[in-house]
Design a protein around this motif. Structure first.
Motif, PDB file in Angstrom:
ATOM      1  N   LEU A  28     -60.907  11.971  -8.706  1.00 37.25           N
ATOM      2  CA  LEU A  28     -60.774  10.597  -8.215  1.00 37.25           C
ATOM      3  C   LEU A  28     -62.059  10.134  -7.554  1.00 37.25           C
ATOM      4  O   LEU A  28     -62.494   8.985  -7.735  1.00 37.25           O
ATOM      5  CB  LEU A  28     -59.622  10.501  -7.214  1.00 37.25           C
ATOM      6  CG  LEU A  28     -58.217  10.286  -7.753  1.00 37.25           C
ATOM      7  CD1 LEU A  28     -57.215  10.267  -6.611  1.00 37.25           C
ATOM      8  CD2 LEU A  28     -58.123   8.986  -8.556  1.00 37.25           C
TER       9      LEU A  28
ATOM     10  N   THR B  58     -57.282   8.484 -12.965  1.00 36.57           N
ATOM     11  CA  THR B  58     -57.160   7.047 -12.696  1.00 36.57           C
ATOM     12  C   THR B  58     -55.812   6.523 -13.192  1.00 36.57           C
ATOM     13  O   THR B  58     -55.215   5.630 -12.579  1.00 36.57           O
ATOM     14  CB  THR B  58     -58.307   6.264 -13.356  1.00 36.57           C
ATOM     15  OG1 THR B  58     -58.338   6.543 -14.765  1.00 36.57           O
ATOM     16  CG2 THR B  58     -59.646   6.641 -12.733  1.00 36.57           C
TER      17      THR B  58
ATOM     18  N   ILE C 186     -62.624   5.847  -2.456  1.00 42.06           N
ATOM     19  CA  ILE C 186     -61.705   5.805  -3.598  1.00 42.06           C
ATOM     20  C   ILE C 186     -60.823   4.567  -3.509  1.00 42.06           C
ATOM     21  O   ILE C 186     -60.628   3.853  -4.497  1.00 42.06           O
ATOM     22  CB  ILE C 186     -60.849   7.089  -3.635  1.00 42.06           C
ATOM     23  CG1 ILE C 186     -61.737   8.312  -3.892  1.00 42.06           C
ATOM     24  CG2 ILE C 186     -59.764   6.985  -4.711  1.00 42.06           C
ATOM     25  CD1 ILE C 186     -61.011   9.633  -3.748  1.00 42.06           C
ATOM     26  N   ARG C 187     -60.297   4.289  -2.340  1.00 41.92           N
ATOM     27  CA  ARG C 187     -59.444   3.121  -2.170  1.00 41.92           C
ATOM     28  C   ARG C 187     -60.198   1.833  -2.481  1.00 41.92           C
ATOM     29  O   ARG C 187     -59.675   0.932  -3.161  1.00 41.92           O
ATOM     30  CB  ARG C 187     -58.927   3.075  -0.721  1.00 41.92           C
ATOM     31  CG  ARG C 187     -58.066   1.867  -0.398  1.00 41.92           C
ATOM     32  CD  ARG C 187     -57.756   1.803   1.085  1.00 41.92           C
ATOM     33  NE  ARG C 187     -58.959   1.639   1.885  1.00 41.92           N
ATOM     34  CZ  ARG C 187     -58.982   1.593   3.211  1.00 41.92           C
ATOM     35  NH1 ARG C 187     -57.846   1.727   3.882  1.00 41.92           N
ATOM     36  NH2 ARG C 187     -60.114   1.441   3.860  1.00 41.92           N
TER      37      ARG C 187
ATOM     38  N   SER D 298     -67.115   3.886 -10.976  1.00 40.20           N
ATOM     39  CA  SER D 298     -66.672   2.490 -10.900  1.00 40.20           C
ATOM     40  C   SER D 298     -67.655   1.649 -10.101  1.00 40.20           C
ATOM     41  O   SER D 298     -67.980   0.521 -10.488  1.00 40.20           O
ATOM     42  CB  SER D 298     -65.273   2.424 -10.264  1.00 40.20           C
ATOM     43  OG  SER D 298     -64.840   1.085 -10.137  1.00 40.20           O
ATOM     44  N   ARG D 299     -68.158   2.200  -8.992  1.00 39.78           N
ATOM     45  CA  ARG D 299     -69.126   1.444  -8.186  1.00 39.78           C
ATOM     46  C   ARG D 299     -70.426   1.252  -8.939  1.00 39.78           C
ATOM     47  O   ARG D 299     -71.078   0.204  -8.860  1.00 39.78           O
ATOM     48  CB  ARG D 299     -69.361   2.164  -6.870  1.00 39.78           C
ATOM     49  CG  ARG D 299     -68.223   2.026  -5.867  1.00 39.78           C
ATOM     50  CD  ARG D 299     -68.647   2.437  -4.477  1.00 39.78           C
ATOM     51  NE  ARG D 299     -69.092   3.815  -4.453  1.00 39.78           N
ATOM     52  CZ  ARG D 299     -68.270   4.858  -4.281  1.00 39.78           C
ATOM     53  NH1 ARG D 299     -66.980   4.652  -4.132  1.00 39.78           N
ATOM     54  NH2 ARG D 299     -68.751   6.078  -4.254  1.00 39.78           N
TER      55      ARG D 299
ATOM     56  N   ALA E  97     -64.550   9.335 -10.235  1.00 37.07           N
ATOM     57  CA  ALA E  97     -64.191   8.081 -10.902  1.00 37.07           C
ATOM     58  C   ALA E  97     -64.546   6.879 -10.032  1.00 37.07           C
ATOM     59  O   ALA E  97     -64.983   5.840 -10.543  1.00 37.07           O
ATOM     60  CB  ALA E  97     -62.698   8.075 -11.228  1.00 37.07           C
ATOM     61  N   SER E  98     -64.377   7.006  -8.723  1.00 34.84           N
ATOM     62  CA  SER E  98     -64.720   5.894  -7.833  1.00 34.84           C
ATOM     63  C   SER E  98     -66.233   5.664  -7.815  1.00 34.84           C
ATOM     64  O   SER E  98     -66.699   4.521  -7.759  1.00 34.84           O
ATOM     65  CB  SER E  98     -64.206   6.172  -6.421  1.00 34.84           C
ATOM     66  OG  SER E  98     -64.922   7.225  -5.799  1.00 34.84           O
TER      67      SER E  98
ATOM     68  N   ARG F 244     -49.660   3.837  -7.582  1.00 34.95           N
ATOM     69  CA  ARG F 244     -49.737   2.503  -6.973  1.00 34.95           C
ATOM     70  C   ARG F 244     -48.542   1.646  -7.389  1.00 34.95           C
ATOM     71  O   ARG F 244     -47.957   0.945  -6.561  1.00 34.95           O
ATOM     72  CB  ARG F 244     -51.039   1.821  -7.372  1.00 34.95           C
ATOM     73  CG  ARG F 244     -52.291   2.395  -6.728  1.00 34.95           C
ATOM     74  CD  ARG F 244     -53.525   1.648  -7.213  1.00 34.95           C
ATOM     75  NE  ARG F 244     -53.421   0.226  -6.911  1.00 34.95           N
ATOM     76  CZ  ARG F 244     -54.247  -0.698  -7.405  1.00 34.95           C
ATOM     77  NH1 ARG F 244     -55.212  -0.348  -8.242  1.00 34.95           N
ATOM     78  NH2 ARG F 244     -54.097  -1.961  -7.066  1.00 34.95           N
TER      79      ARG F 244
ATOM     80  N   ALA G  50     -62.855   1.419  -4.418  1.00 34.79           N
ATOM     81  CA  ALA G  50     -63.285   1.292  -5.818  1.00 34.79           C
ATOM     82  C   ALA G  50     -62.117   1.206  -6.786  1.00 34.79           C
ATOM     83  O   ALA G  50     -62.186   0.464  -7.785  1.00 34.79           O
ATOM     84  CB  ALA G  50     -64.183   2.470  -6.191  1.00 34.79           C
ATOM     85  N   LEU G  51     -61.023   1.936  -6.507  1.00 34.48           N
ATOM     86  CA  LEU G  51     -59.938   2.043  -7.486  1.00 34.48           C
ATOM     87  C   LEU G  51     -58.659   1.358  -7.049  1.00 34.48           C
ATOM     88  O   LEU G  51     -57.708   1.259  -7.829  1.00 34.48           O
ATOM     89  CB  LEU G  51     -59.651   3.526  -7.775  1.00 34.48           C
ATOM     90  CG  LEU G  51     -60.845   4.355  -8.294  1.00 34.48           C
ATOM     91  CD1 LEU G  51     -60.424   5.797  -8.524  1.00 34.48           C
ATOM     92  CD2 LEU G  51     -61.423   3.750  -9.561  1.00 34.48           C
TER      93      LEU G  51
ATOM     94  N   GLY H  98     -52.906   4.874 -10.886  1.00 36.40           N
ATOM     95  CA  GLY H  98     -52.284   3.623 -11.272  1.00 36.40           C
ATOM     96  C   GLY H  98     -50.770   3.705 -11.222  1.00 36.40           C
ATOM     97  O   GLY H  98     -50.096   2.779 -10.751  1.00 36.40           O
TER      98      GLY H  98
END
Length: 481
Positions: free
Chosen positions: A468, A320, A248-249, A475-476, A471-472, A327, A251-252, A324
């Motif tokens: 999450l 996501t 997850i880290r 994303s990949r 979603a990762s 973060r 990819a996102l 965000g």
């Protein structure tokens, strides 16, 4: 050695409903004989001198209590056996460990205790408890590095003879405390020290801004914040692959802690929605303790802790987007160096006079003023419409990193390491993040009256994490395409 003001604060704020037991649960592979556990700890007592020291109280609390050798130390009062009913499951053992952790640690002896819970097929459960005045999360892990081995057949250390020093008399304790007080009054003014450099002045300004947010940004009052906690606890834990957090880290973005805070804050928001709490436009404030030990402090017991106080939306959102916002919030806190600023502010603030805290030392005695509240906790108030907002924090989420390879206790492999958080005041729910042997554990604890469906909380956090993770993966795949 005298307690620092921070260490002493955990003694003074302890109540019969809110024991300051910094505890962990260790699950061992195999049915370990009790004698093996006792002998293993006995062979390493000389490596943890605090395990044979108790607190000496200064008359009239003219100074904070002091660590002194316990001339009556008896290991059999600290390493205890608890036999479970035949056919008990691992869940039964953990529930029993949580119940054993509810009482106060006796203050007339060293402030630690280890229970061996037996009766589960092919498993042994250890409950390790140490008072928060003695250890924090980091120093607790330092003790585990002494008690645990990285090799299954590691040689036992050679025991050393122990000759306790005589207990100081009340007159000696009082005289020493008064001399220390007189010296501190004639010493340098902490406010002058704080103003010696422009950097420290800037850090104090940032700390003041952080504290001002408590007044300027009230947060929602969750059900577990509605009344003071009672003494009964409920505990659940979830186990995850460390690799999934790294995916997850990667990819996102963000950090491992960001991923944890995203899943936990979203899970809490969904729990509040499921209970029809009015959270629209409201926020959650989480206290995240931060280890501020330096290299010189490594291996020292006691507390070297500051904290950050991130604020997140109390309303559910897409994951996501949640990550965000987490973060962004944590990045602002890091850029402002809030943890370091809070530490400098605490160091530059005059300590409270110990004599004013003397009544709190009745806790755990026959005259304990908090025992009545523990025996008859306040009833849980019904919910009628929106709750008024509150200042302060909603819950604590602390991260206690561990060793990422297999450890052993008395030659038996350790399978899992879990953490039990202290609950006190109006904080009836909390989360401990532990990591061990390439796994991350999210440990939930609550006052069972204030969060009667802790399983819903754990499920909500797990659902948020799985979203999450999905979603990762997407994303990949998109990046590969």
């Amino acid at each position: 050695m005298r307690l620092s003001a921070q260490d002493a604060s955990f003694l003074y704020t302890e109540t019969a409903s809110g024991p300051m037991n910094a505890s962990g649960i260790v699950i061992l592979e195999g049915e370990v004989p009790f004698d093996a556990i006792r002998n293993h700890i006995a062979s390493r007592l000389h490596l943890v001198p605090r395990y044979r020291q108790r607190l000496a109280l200064v008359p009239f609390n003219l100074g904070h209590p002091k660590w002194v050798d316990d001339p009556d130390f008896n290991l059999d009062k600290h390493v205890l056996q608890h036999r479970l009913p035949e056919g008990s499951t691992l869940e039964d053992a953990i529930e029993a460990a949580v119940k054993l952790n509810e009482p106060l640690l006796p203050r007339d002896r060293p402030l630690w205790r280890t229970y061996s819970l037996e009766g589960v097929k092919d498993r042994t459960v250890l409950l390790q408890s140490g008072h928060h005045a003695m250890i924090d999360g980091a120093s607790g892990m330092d003790i585990n590095m002494v008690l645990f081995d990285l090799q299954q057949n590691a040689p036992q250390p050679e025991p050393e003879p122990w000759h306790p020093k005589p207990m100081p008399t009340p007159v000696e304790l009082a005289t020493e405390a008064m001399l220390e007080t007189a010296h501190s009054l004639t010493g340098e003014n902490p406010f002058m020290l704080a103003g010696l450099t422009s950097e420290r002045s800037e850090m104090l300004r940032r700390a003041s801004e952080s504290m001002t947010r408590f007044l300027a940004e009230p947060v929602v009052t969750a059900p577990w914040n509605s009344i003071p906690v009672g003494p009964r606890r409920k505990f659940l834990w979830s186990k995850y692959s460390f690799a999934d957090f790294r995916r997850i880290r990667s990819a996102l973005g963000g950090t491992i802690n960001d991923v944890v805070l995203a899943a936990v804050s979203e899970g809490v928001a969904r729990y509040l929605k499921a209970h029809k709490e009015h959270t629209d436009g409201g926020h959650l404030r989480i206290m995240c303790p931060v280890n501020v030990r330096t290299e010189d402090d490594k291996g020292a017991l006691g507390n070297k802790v500051s904290a950050i106080f991130p604020v997140f939306d109390a309303t559910p959102m897409e994951m996501t987007a949640r990550l965000g916002k987490v973060r962004w919030e944590t990045e602002q806190i890091k850029n402002n160096r809030e943890a370091q600023a809070m530490q400098i502010m605490m160091e530059g603030t005059p300590n409270f006079p110990p004599v004013a805290m003397a009544p709190t030392l009745l806790v755990g005695t026959p005259l304990d003023p908090t025992a009545l509240a523990a025996n008859f906790p306040m009833p849980v108030p019904p919910t009628f419409g929106p709750r008024p907002p509150m200042l302060g924090i909603n819950f604590v989420c602390t991260n206690v990193p561990g060793v990422q390879t297999t450890q052993y206790f008395a030659g038996y492999p350790i399978i899992d390491q879990l953490g039990l958080l202290m609950l006190t005041g109006n904080l009836g729910f909390g989360v401990v993040i532990t990591s061990y042997n390439q796994h991350i554990y999210i440990n939930f604890i609550c006052d069972r009256r204030l969060v009667p469906d802790l399983d819903l909380m754990a499920t909500s956090v797990n659902d948020a994490f799985q979203e999450l993770l999905t979603a990762s993966q997407q994303s990949r795949q998109e990046a590969s395409a």
